[in-house]
Motif scaffolding. Structure first.
Motif, PDB file in Angstrom:
ATOM      1  N   TYR A 177      -7.008  -5.506  12.331  1.00  0.00           N
ATOM      2  CA  TYR A 177      -8.611  -5.420  12.197  1.00  0.00           C
ATOM      3  C   TYR A 177      -9.108  -6.651  13.067  1.00  0.00           C
ATOM      4  CZ  TYR A 177      -8.247  -1.891   8.672  1.00  0.00           C
ATOM      5  OH  TYR A 177      -8.085  -0.629   7.840  1.00  0.00           O
ATOM      6  N   TYR A 194      -4.341  -2.128  -0.106  1.00  0.00           N
ATOM      7  CA  TYR A 194      -3.849  -2.713   1.308  1.00  0.00           C
ATOM      8  C   TYR A 194      -3.696  -4.302   1.210  1.00  0.00           C
ATOM      9  CZ  TYR A 194      -5.473   1.838   3.102  1.00  0.00           C
ATOM     10  OH  TYR A 194      -5.586   2.972   3.373  1.00  0.00           O
ATOM     11  N   PHE A 242     -11.893  -1.707  12.602  1.00  0.00           N
ATOM     12  CA  PHE A 242     -10.335  -1.284  12.800  1.00  0.00           C
ATOM     13  C   PHE A 242     -10.241  -1.146  14.254  1.00  0.00           C
ATOM     14  CE2 PHE A 242      -7.125   1.465  12.246  1.00  0.00           C
ATOM     15  CZ  PHE A 242      -7.009   2.492  13.238  1.00  0.00           C
ATOM     16  N   GLU A 246      -7.074   4.590   7.541  1.00  0.00           N
ATOM     17  CA  GLU A 246      -7.758   3.105   7.915  1.00  0.00           C
ATOM     18  C   GLU A 246      -8.859   3.018   6.936  1.00  0.00           C
ATOM     19  OE1 GLU A 246      -7.168   5.801   9.932  1.00  0.00           O
ATOM     20  OE2 GLU A 246      -8.908   5.964  11.503  1.00  0.00           O
ATOM     21  N   PHE A 285      -1.886  -1.895  10.069  1.00  0.00           N
ATOM     22  CA  PHE A 285      -3.256  -1.943  10.807  1.00  0.00           C
ATOM     23  C   PHE A 285      -3.527  -3.272  11.254  1.00  0.00           C
ATOM     24  CE2 PHE A 285      -4.530   1.956   8.662  1.00  0.00           C
ATOM     25  CZ  PHE A 285      -3.615   1.897   7.300  1.00  0.00           C
ATOM     26  N   TYR A 300       2.460   1.824   6.257  1.00  0.00           N
ATOM     27  CA  TYR A 300       1.393   1.757   7.342  1.00  0.00           C
ATOM     28  C   TYR A 300       0.759   0.561   7.647  1.00  0.00           C
ATOM     29  CZ  TYR A 300       0.616   6.771   5.311  1.00  0.00           C
ATOM     30  OH  TYR A 300       0.976   7.996   5.010  1.00  0.00           O
ATOM     31  N   LYS A 309      -3.633   1.342  14.268  1.00  0.00           N
ATOM     32  CA  LYS A 309      -2.775   1.545  13.089  1.00  0.00           C
ATOM     33  C   LYS A 309      -1.365   2.316  13.463  1.00  0.00           C
ATOM     34  CE  LYS A 309      -4.511   6.091  12.297  1.00  0.00           C
ATOM     35  NZ  LYS A 309      -5.563   7.156  11.245  1.00  0.00           N
TER      36      LYS A 309
END
Lengths: 114, 113
Positions: free
Chosen positions: A36, A102, A46, B101, A34, A32, A49
């Motif tokens: 930011y 994460y 955010f 998220e 992402f 996954y 993603k």
């Protein structure tokens, strides 16, 4: 072990020009991914993603990112930069299975010049 | 929409004192994370909780402890503070059944004098 690399500490781009902020990752299995953004003295916000599906994902404020599995990359892009895009950008990864931990990259400071 | 709430926003302590930082996740989020961010650095993962149980541990010093309470709020307790503990401390929350998220709070800026 999971890791994320953002090879550029800073990216400078002229307003109106396209921008790219690079990110490569290493994770066991499917990731996954992402992005930011962080403005001074603020929390991380955010942007977008990649979980599954289309390799090109679109996010907030006109940003998009392309997932490239063969190159293990997830570069952030925008067709036309704005001065207000100037901020600190972080890429993050999480393994699909197992831990919900994460890992963040070291950040890239984007400076858009008027 | 409700966001992650952190308190206090700013905290000044002397060396060797203790500090408690609080985090209130987004309602119905089941996982809370704590991060430490030094000046010009990326967020360093400290610890996380899933459904009030510790789920992962990062680079959290032994002087620090954390817990998540029955109402899902979390507290980071820091003892014997050192100058190097001065940093921004962020809390983030996610719903593991949602979009994955992380939603970050505004942070607590801790200054140790």
């Amino acid at each position: 072990a999971q890791s994320v690399a953002q090879p550029e500490d800073q990216v400078n781009v002229a307003e109106g020009n396209p921008l790219t902020v690079k990110c490569t990752y290493s994770v066991s299995g499917n990731p996954y991914l992402f992005w930011y953004v962080q403005y001074p003295n603020r929390g991380l916000q955010f942007l977008l993603k990649y979980i599954t599906g289309d390799n090109l994902v679109k996010g907030s404020y006109g940003f998009e990112a392309e997932f490239n599995k063969s190159q293990t990359s997830f570069h952030l892009k925008k067709p036309s930069a704005l001065v207000s895009d100037s901020a600190l950008y972080f890429c993050a990864v999480r393994a699909v299975s197992g831990t919900y931990k994460y890992i963040f990259g070291t950040g890239t400071r984007l400076k858009v010049l008027a | 929409a409700a966001g992650v709430i952190q308190s206090p926003r700013h905290l000044i302590k002397e060396k060797r004192e203790t500090a408690t930082l609080k985090c209130y996740p987004i309602p119905r989020h089941d996982t809370v994370y704590w991060y430490q961010q030094g000046p010009g650095q990326d967020p360093q993962f400290l610890i996380s909780f899933y459904e009030k149980m510790q789920s992962d541990k990062g680079s959290i010093p032994d002087r620090f402890s954390a817990q998540q309470f029955s109402d899902y709020h979390s507290e980071l307790n820091m003892s014997s503070l050192e100058l190097g503990d001065s940093a921004l401390y962020f809390c983030a929350s996610i719903s593991t059944s949602g979009g994955n998220e992380q939603f970050f709070g505004p942070g607590t800026r801790l200054t140790v004098l």
